[in-house]
Design a protein around this motif. Structure first.
Motif, short mmCIF file in Angstrom:
data_model
loop_
_atom_site.label_atom_id
_atom_site.label_comp_id
_atom_site.label_asym_id
_atom_site.label_seq_id
_atom_site.Cartn_x
_atom_site.Cartn_y
_atom_site.Cartn_z
N VAL A 132 0.69 -1.18 0.13
CA VAL A 132 -0.08 0.07 -0.09
C VAL A 132 0.80 1.20 0.02
O VAL A 132 0.21 2.08 -0.41
N SER A 133 2.16 1.27 0.31
CA SER A 133 3.13 2.23 0.54
C SER A 133 3.34 2.93 -1.02
O SER A 133 3.75 3.77 -1.29
N LEU A 134 3.26 1.64 -1.99
CA LEU A 134 3.81 1.83 -3.19
C LEU A 134 2.48 2.08 -4.33
O LEU A 134 2.42 2.60 -5.25
N GLU A 135 1.36 1.36 -3.91
CA GLU A 135 -0.01 1.65 -4.59
C GLU A 135 -0.97 1.69 -3.66
O GLU A 135 -1.48 1.04 -3.05
N THR A 136 -1.74 3.01 -3.71
CA THR A 136 -2.65 3.45 -2.77
C THR A 136 -4.01 3.37 -3.23
O THR A 136 -4.83 3.87 -2.65
N LYS A 137 -3.94 2.75 -4.59
CA LYS A 137 -5.55 2.81 -4.97
C LYS A 137 -6.18 1.32 -5.23
O LYS A 137 -7.05 1.10 -5.86
N ASN A 138 -5.59 0.33 -4.54
CA ASN A 138 -6.05 -1.08 -4.61
C ASN A 138 -6.69 -1.35 -3.54
O ASN A 138 -6.10 -1.50 -2.40
N ASN A 139 -7.99 -1.66 -3.69
CA ASN A 139 -8.67 -1.98 -2.38
C ASN A 139 -8.32 -3.10 -1.82
O ASN A 139 -8.46 -3.78 -0.37
N ASP A 140 -7.92 -4.57 -2.77
CA ASP A 140 -7.56 -5.72 -2.21
C ASP A 140 -6.48 -5.54 -1.12
O ASP A 140 -6.22 -6.18 -0.29
N TYR A 141 -5.27 -4.62 -1.69
CA TYR A 141 -4.16 -4.44 -0.66
C TYR A 141 -4.74 -4.09 0.56
O TYR A 141 -4.20 -4.58 1.73
N PHE A 142 -5.43 -3.02 0.70
CA PHE A 142 -6.05 -2.46 2.03
C PHE A 142 -6.69 -3.36 2.98
O PHE A 142 -6.72 -3.68 4.00
N TYR A 143 -7.52 -4.14 2.11
CA TYR A 143 -8.31 -5.28 2.64
C TYR A 143 -7.64 -6.35 3.37
O TYR A 143 -7.82 -6.41 4.56
N HIS A 144 -6.68 -6.82 2.72
CA HIS A 144 -5.55 -7.83 3.57
C HIS A 144 -4.84 -7.28 4.54
O HIS A 144 -4.46 -7.86 5.39
N LEU A 145 -4.34 -5.94 4.35
CA LEU A 145 -3.85 -5.32 5.45
C LEU A 145 -4.72 -5.17 6.54
O LEU A 145 -4.18 -5.54 7.68
N GLY A 146 -5.82 -4.84 6.56
CA GLY A 146 -6.86 -4.81 7.70
C GLY A 146 -7.04 -6.13 8.09
O GLY A 146 -7.28 -6.35 9.45
N LEU A 147 -7.24 -7.15 7.28
CA LEU A 147 -7.50 -8.36 7.71
C LEU A 147 -6.46 -9.16 8.74
O LEU A 147 -6.70 -9.33 9.86
N ASN A 148 -5.08 -8.78 8.43
CA ASN A 148 -4.13 -9.21 9.19
C ASN A 148 -3.95 -8.37 10.48
O ASN A 148 -3.49 -8.99 11.37
N ALA A 149 -4.23 -6.94 10.20
CA ALA A 149 -3.86 -6.18 11.37
C ALA A 149 -5.21 -6.69 12.51
O ALA A 149 -4.79 -6.55 13.74
N PHE A 150 -6.30 -7.04 12.12
CA PHE A 150 -7.37 -7.51 13.01
C PHE A 150 -6.86 -8.80 13.47
O PHE A 150 -6.95 -9.03 14.84
#
Length: 211
Positions: free
Chosen positions: A173-191
């Motif tokens: 996400v630091s390299l590509e800020t417009k991909n919802n899948d990237y943020f979804y999996h980031l959020g999932l693992n943070a949870f």
């Protein structure tokens, strides 16, 4: 003329032009290679057309065979090995992809894209540990490849290495800020790691992008 048709995405005319060259120079590896590129492009153009799935598969098969012909004429032909791997990946022949990419890497050890597709093939075989290794090598050679970080994160997620996955998705996400899948999996693992503030932030960003 073949290159003109190729650049214009006129696949059938490109193929015909390069085949004409082979009638004059039947052992010219570049013509076989360009035929492979043309068939591959034709296959790509048919993606999403359910009525032409058979034609798409046939195009990838012919692409693979043309690259094989190029390799037969020039064994140490990096691009032909690499692109045959791409065609085999489209055909879901993951073991063949692994062989092609490994040969490409022997010819060019600095090829990030070869390691990346090697990782995809291992992932296709559900060999996630090997996939992580390959994506890591790809990232070492090209640290701006956000897709490699994402794919590495997915494999780490499958391996239940949530901290590793979180780090990979943060890099993505630091390299590509417009991909919802990237943020979804980031959020999932943070949870999963009980970092709820980060999870809410990432999942909210995923929803914002998707909407």
């Amino acid at each position: 003329l073949g290159n003109f048709y190729l650049n214009d995405s006129n696949w059938d005319n490109a193929i015909a032009s390069f085949e004409n060259v082979l009638e004059i120079q039947p052992e010219y590896p570049e013509s076989f290679f360009q035929i492979g590129i043309s068939y591959y492009g034709k296959g790509e153009s048919l993606i999403g057309n359910e009525e032409q799935i058979g034609d798409m598969t046939d195009s990838y098969e012919k692409s693979k065979n043309a690259f094989a012909d190029a390799i037969q004429q020039r064994v140490e032909y990096f691009d032909a090995h690499y692109h045959r791997g791409l065609a085999n990946y489209k055909l879901e022949k993951y073991n063949d992809v692994i062989s092609d990419c490994e040969e490409a890497i022997k010819l060019n050890p600095e090829s990030s894209k070869s390691f990346f597709h090697l990782g995809l093939a291992h992932k296709g075989n559900e060999d996630y540990e090997e996939a992580v290794k390959s994506f890591s090598f790809s990232i070492e050679l090209d640290s701006r490849n956000h897709t490699a970080f994402y794919q590495k994160g997915l494999c780490e997620e499958y391996l239940l290495n949530n901290e590793g996955a979180l780090n990979s998705f943060e890099s993505a996400v630091s390299l590509e800020t417009k991909n919802n899948d990237y943020f979804y999996h980031l959020g999932l693992n943070a949870f999963i790691l009980n970092d709820y503030d980060k999870a809410v932030e990432a999942l909210s960003k995923s929803l914002d992008i998707k909407s």
